[in-house]
Design an enzyme around this catalytic site. Structure first.
Site, PDB file in Angstrom:
ATOM      1  N   SER A 106       0.818  -1.208   0.000  1.00 44.92           N
ATOM      2  CA  SER A 106       0.000   0.000   0.000  1.00 44.92           C
ATOM      3  C   SER A 106       0.857   1.266   0.000  1.00 44.92           C
ATOM      4  O   SER A 106       1.590   1.535  -0.918  1.00 44.92           O
ATOM      5  CB  SER A 106      -0.957  -0.036   1.195  1.00 44.92           C
ATOM      6  OG  SER A 106      -1.882   1.014   1.162  1.00 44.92           O
ATOM      7  N   ASP A 255      -1.409   1.006  -3.813  1.00 48.20           N
ATOM      8  CA  ASP A 255      -2.303  -0.026  -4.346  1.00 48.20           C
ATOM      9  C   ASP A 255      -3.660   0.527  -4.754  1.00 48.20           C
ATOM     10  O   ASP A 255      -4.579  -0.221  -5.077  1.00 48.20           O
ATOM     11  CB  ASP A 255      -2.469  -1.179  -3.361  1.00 48.20           C
ATOM     12  CG  ASP A 255      -3.030  -0.740  -2.005  1.00 48.20           C
ATOM     13  OD1 ASP A 255      -3.326   0.465  -1.850  1.00 48.20           O
ATOM     14  OD2 ASP A 255      -3.177  -1.593  -1.118  1.00 48.20           O
ATOM     15  N   ASP A 257      -6.173   2.018  -3.224  1.00 46.37           N
ATOM     16  CA  ASP A 257      -7.425   1.934  -2.464  1.00 46.37           C
ATOM     17  C   ASP A 257      -7.705   3.214  -1.676  1.00 46.37           C
ATOM     18  O   ASP A 257      -8.736   3.328  -1.016  1.00 46.37           O
ATOM     19  CB  ASP A 257      -7.456   0.708  -1.542  1.00 46.37           C
ATOM     20  CG  ASP A 257      -6.345   0.699  -0.491  1.00 46.37           C
ATOM     21  OD1 ASP A 257      -5.493   1.615  -0.503  1.00 46.37           O
ATOM     22  OD2 ASP A 257      -6.330  -0.238   0.328  1.00 46.37           O
TER      23      ASP A 257
END
Length: 461
Positions: A106, A255, A257
């Site tokens: 992430s 990532d 998100d």
């Protein structure tokens, strides 16, 4: 948190705390476990597992070892290649996979990596299954009524295979494009892709919807993911929006998100701002289920004051989008998220999706005819300072009497005018100190007081 899996998967420095062997054994377990479940249910054929990854150099190593473990246990591994994490959740759910895997750390630096797991419903994998994986990694697995010192290898026609599944990523792009209810014609949009997963997805979506798209940090080399880029370093996008006179900017993390926005004036629009904008819009149109927004303990006090004025109710959960989603599902809520830009729309999925979030903000801008800065009217962000310190033992810091004492002293100084939160990161070897108060300078000073004690006690690594 478990022994290996934290609030957002198994994360650590690649080949130090998260190794190629870990990835192989996780693949071995997933292949064996889901093949076993299928056979016990009378379903023929191998288990099907979808895998995506981000742009880190080590993601290729971990992906390869996951595939090796999966096929050795009899499962078929389907490869999305470099993709955004919400695409894995989407494809698991829509294409009937047994589970999904995303290789990513992430927002962490390039030398870290992680393995995130999804169940067949596209939601984060159940804790009881994660506990079995941890038991297997520690050599103490008990499952299906017996103990296992090692798992059986698939033989002959039971050996699995790997399958190129880039078509799944393309369908996810098509799904995002279908979310665009308005043409973005005439809108100048900036995208900061953090040299991560969104670099081959976000521009394609905005271009297809008619925007004039300006992109930065979309040249990953395996080492520059999140480096002075993306939602971790929003100042870069702020300058870019102002220099190019853009209508809006969106910054994603490694990532994809998370999404943090920049308005046409260069102002930062955090996840709390996004929750305010979306909740206001959804309530006006009768779309805010239970009239409730799910937040975390890190959300700004100004958000709650704004919700009070709008007569919108709210819930607070521990930090982590998993906790937010669990509450949303249990209480039939349609909107939730975190200040860091994890925004969840129950109608569209079970995890944060940065690109989808940016599309929903664009939808509101186009529908109302208002610039992003105006959509934030009514929300006064209270001064809040968050600082992190890398430590060797997070639990020891939180239990230290001197750390507890200085935390109590800060809380006493603030009284009802603010608050302090000292917590362990669920994804990094960090302690995070947050102070919210009447003035930024005071917040900075009080955070420094706590960090000084942590350093003095020798915890900083």
């Amino acid at each position: 948190m478990g022994r290996y899996f934290g609030t957002d998967g198994f994360r650590g420095e690649a080949n130090v705390t998260l190794t190629a062997e870990h990835a192989f054994k996780i693949g071995r377990f997933l292949g064996w476990y889901y093949c076993k479940l299928r056979r016990r249910a009378g379903i023929e054929g191998p288990a099907r597992v979808i895998i995506g990854k981000d742009t880190r150099r080590s993601s290729y190593m971990l992906e390869a070892n996951l595939v090796g473990g999966l096929v050795a246990s009899g499962a078929d591994a389907y490869l999305l290649h470099v993709t955004a994490i919400p695409s894995v959740a989407y494809i698991v759910r829509t294409d009937g996979f047994d589970c999904g895997v995303m290789v990513s750390a992430s927002h962490n630096p390039y030398y870290d990596n992680g393995i995130k797991l999804f169940g067949g419903n596209g939601e984060k994998m159940d804790d009881d299954v994660l506990a079995l994986i941890e038991d297997y990694l520690d050599g103490q697995l008990t499952a299906f009524g017996r103990s296992w010192t090692e798992l059986p290898l698939a033989q002959r026609n039971r050996v699995g295979r790997s399958v190129d599944y880039v078509s799944g990523r393309n369908r996810y792009i098509g799904y995002l494009i279908s979310m665009g209810l308005y043409s973005f014609q005439g809108m100048k949009v900036g995208l900061d892709c953090a040299n991560g997963s969104s670099w081959i997805i976000a521009k394609a979506v905005f271009d297809a919807l008619g925007a004039t798209t300006y992109v930065i940090n979309a040249e990953p080399n395996g080492y520059n993911i999140n480096e002075n880029a993306g939602s971790n370093c929003i100042e870069v996008l702020q300058r870019f929006v102002l220099e190019n006179r853009l209508d809006v900017g969106f910054a994603y993390d490694g990532d994809a998100d998370r999404c943090i926005c920049v308005d046409e004036r260069g102002g930062i629009v955090t996840g709390d701002h996004i929750l305010y904008i979306c909740a206001s819009y959804m309530k006006e149109r009768g779309l805010l289920k239970e009239n409730t927004v799910v937040t975390t303990v890190l959300s700004n006090a100004g958000l709650y004051r704004a919700f009070d004025k709008l007569e919108i109710q709210y819930a607070r959960t521990p930090v982590g989008d998993k906790h937010v989603y669990d509450y949303m599902r249990a209480h039939n809520c349609s909107l939730g998220g975190e200040q860091n830009g994890h925004i969840l729309f129950a109608k569209y999925g079970s995890s944060g999706d940065g690109i989808l979030t940016s599309l929903k903000i664009m939808e509101i801008m186009m529908d109302t005819g208002k610039p992003l800065s105006k959509l934030c009217d009514g929300f006064e962000f209270y001064p809040q300072v968050v600082r992190s310190i890398r430590v060797a033992n997070k639990e020891a810091v939180l239990e230290d009497p001197d750390v507890k004492a200085v935390t109590a002293q800060v809380a006493d100084k603030l009284k009802d005018a603010g608050r302090i939160l000292v917590r362990a990161s669920g994804t990094e070897p960090m302690i995070r100190v947050m102070v919210e108060g009447p003035k930024s300078a005071l917040c900075e000073s009080l955070v420094a007081d706590v960090l000084d004690v942590i350093r003095t006690k020798g915890y900083q690594s």
